[in-house]
Design a protein around this motif. Sequence first.
Motif, PDB file in Angstrom:
ATOM      1  N   PHE A  12       7.313 -26.347 -29.967  1.00 52.98           N
ATOM      2  CA  PHE A  12       8.609 -26.202 -29.299  1.00 52.98           C
ATOM      3  C   PHE A  12       8.457 -25.388 -28.022  1.00 52.98           C
ATOM      4  O   PHE A  12       8.925 -25.796 -26.956  1.00 52.98           O
ATOM      5  N   PHE A  13       7.805 -24.251 -28.122  1.00 52.70           N
ATOM      6  CA  PHE A  13       7.652 -23.402 -26.940  1.00 52.70           C
ATOM      7  C   PHE A  13       6.766 -24.068 -25.890  1.00 52.70           C
ATOM      8  O   PHE A  13       6.874 -23.763 -24.701  1.00 52.70           O
TER       9      PHE A  13
ATOM     10  N   ALA B 127       8.154 -23.833 -19.925  1.00 53.87           N
ATOM     11  CA  ALA B 127       7.184 -23.045 -19.152  1.00 53.87           C
ATOM     12  C   ALA B 127       7.515 -21.559 -19.167  1.00 53.87           C
ATOM     13  O   ALA B 127       6.620 -20.712 -19.026  1.00 53.87           O
ATOM     14  N   GLN B 128       8.808 -21.213 -19.336  1.00 56.65           N
ATOM     15  CA  GLN B 128       9.189 -19.794 -19.268  1.00 56.65           C
ATOM     16  C   GLN B 128       8.842 -19.016 -20.526  1.00 56.65           C
ATOM     17  O   GLN B 128       9.014 -17.806 -20.584  1.00 56.65           O
ATOM     18  N   TYR B 129       8.340 -19.727 -21.578  1.00 56.46           N
ATOM     19  CA  TYR B 129       8.023 -19.044 -22.837  1.00 56.46           C
ATOM     20  C   TYR B 129       6.523 -19.066 -23.108  1.00 56.46           C
ATOM     21  O   TYR B 129       6.066 -19.449 -24.180  1.00 56.46           O
ATOM     22  N   ILE B 130       5.762 -18.633 -22.127  1.00 61.44           N
ATOM     23  CA  ILE B 130       4.305 -18.563 -22.298  1.00 61.44           C
ATOM     24  C   ILE B 130       3.921 -17.243 -22.963  1.00 61.44           C
ATOM     25  O   ILE B 130       3.078 -17.182 -23.856  1.00 61.44           O
TER      26      ILE B 130
ATOM     27  N   GLU C 277       5.882 -11.985 -26.013  1.00 58.93           N
ATOM     28  CA  GLU C 277       7.091 -11.170 -26.125  1.00 58.93           C
ATOM     29  C   GLU C 277       8.347 -11.958 -25.751  1.00 58.93           C
ATOM     30  O   GLU C 277       9.429 -11.728 -26.309  1.00 58.93           O
ATOM     31  N   ASP C 278       8.215 -12.904 -24.812  1.00 62.69           N
ATOM     32  CA  ASP C 278       9.361 -13.735 -24.436  1.00 62.69           C
ATOM     33  C   ASP C 278       9.747 -14.662 -25.597  1.00 62.69           C
ATOM     34  O   ASP C 278      10.926 -14.906 -25.858  1.00 62.69           O
ATOM     35  N   ARG C 279       8.737 -15.181 -26.277  1.00 56.77           N
ATOM     36  CA  ARG C 279       8.994 -16.064 -27.413  1.00 56.77           C
ATOM     37  C   ARG C 279       9.683 -15.309 -28.541  1.00 56.77           C
ATOM     38  O   ARG C 279      10.679 -15.770 -29.115  1.00 56.77           O
TER      39      ARG C 279
END
Length: 858
Positions: free
Chosen positions: A64-65, A69-72, A75-77
């Motif tokens: 899914f991630f 591209a913004q969830y590389i 910590e963002d995930r």
Amino acid sequence: MKLSQKQAVFEKEVLTRFDLFKSLFLTLPFQRVRHTGTILPFFSTHCETGVSEHLPPEDIIDSFFGQYAQYIQEEDRVDLLFRIVQYIERQVVLFDAIEDSAFQTVGKMDETGGLKSLFRLAQNNPNLKKQIIEKLRNFSVRLVLTAHPTQFYPGPVLGIINDLIEAIKANDISNIHLLLQQLGKTPFINKEKPTPVDEAVSLAWYLENVFYKVASGIQSKIDKELEVPAEDVKQLIELGFWPGGDRDGNPNVTVEGTKRVASMLRTILFRCYYRDFRMVKRRITFRGVEKYLDNLQTLFYDNSFNPVENPVDETSKILENLQAIKQVLNTHHDGLFVEIVEDLIRKVNTFGCYFTTLDLRQDSSVLRKATNYLAEIYGDQLAVTTEQLTKSEESKQKALKFEEHTLDYKEDADPLVKDIVDVIRLIKSIQKSGSERAAQRFIISNCQQASDILGLMQLFLWGGWKKKELTMDFVPLFETVDDLSRASDVMRTLYTNKAYAAHLKMRGNRQTIMLGYSDSTKDGGYLMANWSIYKAKIELTALAREYDVDLVFFDGRGGPPARGGGKTQRFYASMGSEIDNNHIQLTIQGQTISSQYGSLDTAQYNIEQLLHAGLISEVKQNNGDTLTAKQKQVIGDLAAESHRKFMELRHHPLFLKYLETLSPLKALSSINISSRPVKRNSDRELRLEDLRAISFVTSWSQLKQNIPGFFGVGTALQWAEENNMWSYVRNLYQTSGFFNTLIDNCMMSMTKSNFDITAYMKDDKVFGEFWKILHEEYVKTKEYLLKLSGASCLMENYPVERSSVLEREKIVLPLLIIQHDAIRKILSGKLDAEQEEVYRKLIGRTIYGVVNAGRNLA
């Protein structure tokens, strides 16, 4: 209303509304909420697809991630996963509110099983009406709120849910929007572990906002329909309370805490009275009542806002003044506004000056320790020695002489011993402030022998109580399969003990016996637990009738079928003539409190269902309710075969390891939901006997495998078919309310299972074969349940409930994928300490939503 019509109404009133109102979340003025809400549908669909393909949770999450591209960064995930959890938590609240708002419209208020149907029968049948009225004089339903660790909604959230229900009923979109904003900013979790007093405060919300209003409303309905004087039926609905009194396995419950809870309950009640009294005073402005109003003003106000140090029971004074006002209204003012005075009279008759009976509970081993301690310290003064108390059961019984003393402990005594001695003293002052009904029961957990009860009675007499003033009921709790099988022997010994028989006579010859469903299921499996309790009830009833004892069964039920829950009222309605059913008493715990008694509509419905079940089981029994000898043999054989299969699983070397490793069992002890530890004897390695039943069942439900609710049933039914007993089993399902409900509840438990979520485990090197054992029994049980019921799917006869279950399971599926992914990441050993802590918190957060959505999962 036909089943298909009910289904259509449910889809319109609940499912469609839910889809519409979900969009309101996207209009909230919180940027992060809007972003999460936009991405959640895609994540949910992705999870559904991954589960259908039997993919491991890490593959589902990573793929899914990989689309964004913004969830590389990790910590963002993780940040998004936390926000998804928070969003789904609030979706669950919204669904709860929508479903509860449609409660009556959808058709759950089925008149075939409610008080209305009974009233109709009574109006057309004078003899039946007379029978019902006579039954009401000695009948009661007692709901006991317990502090078990699955009531996850904090007080503020409960308030929002209730306001949401009313706003949704009125289609007040503006108010709904505001309440969703409030919900978005209101925390769902406790920063610190709650104390027993905190738990009491939380549950008192239901007493004040639901039960106080509903109890008098139901009583009023019965008075009106059956024309029964309120004075004739004083305690039709009773309440019990465990927070602050239940010390079994909870070292955080103290005497000071018990005292604070008792005081708090009294104060809250008087504030309820005071609010009602203000309306009385506002309406009754006539001459002739001034003195009585002034008396009540002082009584209610002082006890609400100026509590005295040693309060006393003011019930008789309150009733005396209210009755005087009623008489003046009827005599001089044409009965104007008399109904609001009568409403307050009903409430005072029901709740007195205590609100709810505070039950005391402790394990038999602790009580024995206290008895032995005092015998050792005061050996010279007493006619009993420690040696006598530690020998055989016969020796213990002979040693107890029931002498009256006032004994105390030394400073170096065990804290648990000190607590027992102190709380026995405290009960006197609690009774003084609210009558004996304020605290009149002491429950002995793990009761295995008659001396456990007799020893506690002796402790009271050593604690300054007099035999002739011992206003206490001693309640044995039988839980395990073995203890249930010995229960009648224990009670026969008590009934034939001179001292105990004398005490029982003083208590109106009424004996309460508690039977525990949760531990018996953990101990022997679903079928054996339910059959053991049913059989014990038959034996205990026969014994009570032999000794002319008024027997009260107090059922320790949890939310799910695995813990005695499910369609509980159907169990009570199907009690045959061999089981005493004069009183219905059961525990209400966990999120079952909010789901079944969280609003006025649901509480009224569920209480009326229990009242109807208790009344109808005696005045209008079905032919199949009393089991024949052959039927008992068939159920006994099924239970034995199921027990064999379950014990085979329990003795599997991976049984506990599987649960401890792959479920969030460990996380249950770290989240701040309860003052009580997850397991007894927390200072040693986990053993099954130490694991609390609620944690055991909750962990299986988080895995979506619900083993305690079905395992062994399929094997038992297959055995019946292979041994030419299938026709008997089919007959049982069609004629016995008890067996029919047992099977239908099992179907509910299985509907809440989803082995596709963990299907990837079948290839696991360590647990693969064990998972296959669980799955094979699930498949077998489903096959035989459908064959037995003639249905094409589980819960086919309950389409509304089935739709509700499936929608809730769909809502929380992402939480389960997140939870299982986090567990596997920790197990991989690739995380540093800081990362591991973050994932543990994530696991803890997912538990809340899954349990709340399940409504009776724990």
